[in-house]
Motif scaffolding. Structure first.
Motif, mmCIF file in Angstrom:
data_model
loop_
_atom_site.group_PDB
_atom_site.id
_atom_site.type_symbol
_atom_site.label_atom_id
_atom_site.label_comp_id
_atom_site.label_asym_id
_atom_site.label_seq_id
_atom_site.Cartn_x
_atom_site.Cartn_y
_atom_site.Cartn_z
ATOM 1 N N TYR A 191 -14.191 123.697 -23.115
ATOM 2 C CA TYR A 191 -14.736 123.396 -21.578
ATOM 3 C C TYR A 191 -15.574 122.103 -21.574
ATOM 4 C CZ TYR A 191 -17.137 124.527 -17.360
ATOM 5 O OH TYR A 191 -17.640 124.592 -15.853
ATOM 6 N N LEU A 192 -16.271 121.818 -22.453
ATOM 7 C CA LEU A 192 -17.090 120.732 -22.370
ATOM 8 C C LEU A 192 -16.187 119.323 -22.340
ATOM 9 C CD1 LEU A 192 -20.615 121.680 -24.054
ATOM 10 C CD2 LEU A 192 -20.021 121.460 -21.796
ATOM 11 N N THR A 204 -22.619 115.218 -17.133
ATOM 12 C CA THR A 204 -23.863 114.952 -18.097
ATOM 13 C C THR A 204 -23.888 116.340 -18.647
ATOM 14 O OG1 THR A 204 -25.789 113.920 -18.483
ATOM 15 C CG2 THR A 204 -25.488 115.041 -16.321
ATOM 16 N N VAL A 205 -24.437 116.176 -19.948
ATOM 17 C CA VAL A 205 -24.596 117.571 -20.515
ATOM 18 C C VAL A 205 -25.932 117.533 -21.107
ATOM 19 C CG1 VAL A 205 -24.314 119.116 -22.457
ATOM 20 C CG2 VAL A 205 -22.380 117.995 -21.531
ATOM 21 N N LEU A 206 -26.860 118.082 -20.485
ATOM 22 C CA LEU A 206 -28.514 118.177 -20.828
ATOM 23 C C LEU A 206 -29.042 119.120 -21.708
ATOM 24 C CD1 LEU A 206 -29.537 118.014 -16.757
ATOM 25 C CD2 LEU A 206 -29.211 116.173 -18.715
ATOM 26 N N PRO A 207 -29.587 118.552 -22.774
ATOM 27 C CA PRO A 207 -30.142 119.643 -23.771
ATOM 28 C C PRO A 207 -31.390 120.302 -23.696
ATOM 29 C CG PRO A 207 -30.586 117.277 -24.513
ATOM 30 C CD PRO A 207 -29.862 117.100 -23.171
ATOM 31 N N MET A 208 -31.472 121.087 -22.547
ATOM 32 C CA MET A 208 -32.708 121.727 -22.049
ATOM 33 C C MET A 208 -32.310 123.258 -22.069
ATOM 34 S SD MET A 208 -32.953 121.070 -18.316
ATOM 35 C CE MET A 208 -33.667 119.425 -18.208
ATOM 36 N N GLY A 209 -33.068 123.958 -22.186
ATOM 37 C CA GLY A 209 -32.938 125.605 -22.151
ATOM 38 C C GLY A 209 -31.657 125.908 -23.245
#
Ligand SMILES: C[S@@+](CC[C@H](N)C(=O)[O-])C[C@H]1O[C@@H](n2cnc3c(N)ncnc32)[C@H](O)[C@@H]1O
Length: 222
Positions: A191-192, A204-209
């Motif tokens: 999917y990504l 954009t992929v955010l490394p949070m949560g």
């Protein structure tokens, strides 16, 4: 606190400490979720969604995965005006969210919430409107299927937000993958890649949560 495999735990707890406590309805829902073990967006994601919604100023939001209506209430109180269409599979959640949204109506009368009970796979093909923002926060193995069904409902310049895309650190490395999650992991990686290479999207992929992907559909004003 469960140890994050996405962000250094000390950074995560520092950022969480900075987030102001919610009050009123949102605080009550956080407590309910905690006591009844209902998964809702993590505090840093909630804060991000609040800021992001203020920036994007959507007039219409589609949400896949209502649960008790926490993120729906967050969008509504941030938007102040507009519509939220939200889909939930489980009846008990749908009913609890009805309570949430009737309380919400007093707080933000200019936001209309339309709730749907059923699987997003069945409900999405019945929706005929278009949306400025779509929030995908339901079963992680089905994000691509949800996306395919909701993308035609996205306005040009609109945004798709997908939560939990780094799923407990398992997506970025095999190191943390547990056997029974292999199918979800494979599907989320696909999917990504799909989102990141989609010709009509900037993602954009955010490394949070638990990981957040933000995809903007080209065209429109965005
Ligand atoms: C993580 S919770 C949603 C939390 C909510 N967005 C919030 O932050 O307040 C995921 C919800 O999606 C629902 N769900 C799972 N699969 C679904 C499907 N195929 N269609 C609709 N809802 C689904 C679950 O029942 C669950 O209540």
């Amino acid at each position: 606190m469960i140890e994050s495999k996405i962000v250094d735990p000390y950074v995560e707890s520092y950022i969480k400490e900075l987030i102001p406590n919610e009050e009123g309805l949102l605080a009550a829902l956080e407590l309910y979720a905690h006591e009844h073990l209902v998964p809702i967006v993590q505090p840093e994601i909630a804060q991000y969604l609040k800021v992001f919604t203020k920036l994007v100023k959507p007039k219409s939001v589609l949400e896949i995965g209502t649960a008790i209506g926490y993120s729906g209430a967050l969008f509504a109180t941030t938007m102040q005006k507009g519509t939220i269409d939200t889909i939930e599979l489980k009846e008990e959640m749908y009913v609890k969210a009805q309570e949430t949204f009737s309380e919400l109506k007093e707080l933000v009368p200019e936001v209309t919430v339309n709730q749907y009970l059923g699987s997003a796979e069945d409900v999405l093909p019945t929706i005929e409107k278009k949306f400025d923002m779509i929030f995908i926060d339901a079963s992680k193995g089905h994000y691509k299927a949800f996306f395919d069904l909701c993308y035609p409902l996205l306005n040009d310049g609109g945004v798709v937000i997908s939560d939990n895309v780094l799923y407990k650190g398992m997506i970025a490395t095999n190191l943390y993958v547990v056997r029974r999650k292999i199918t979800i992991v494979k599907r989320m990686r696909q999917y990504l890649t799909f989102l990141s290479t989609h010709p009509e999207l900037d993602t954009t992929v955010l490394p949070m949560g638990d990981g957040l992907a933000i995809s903007i559909k080209k065209g429109g004003q965005a």
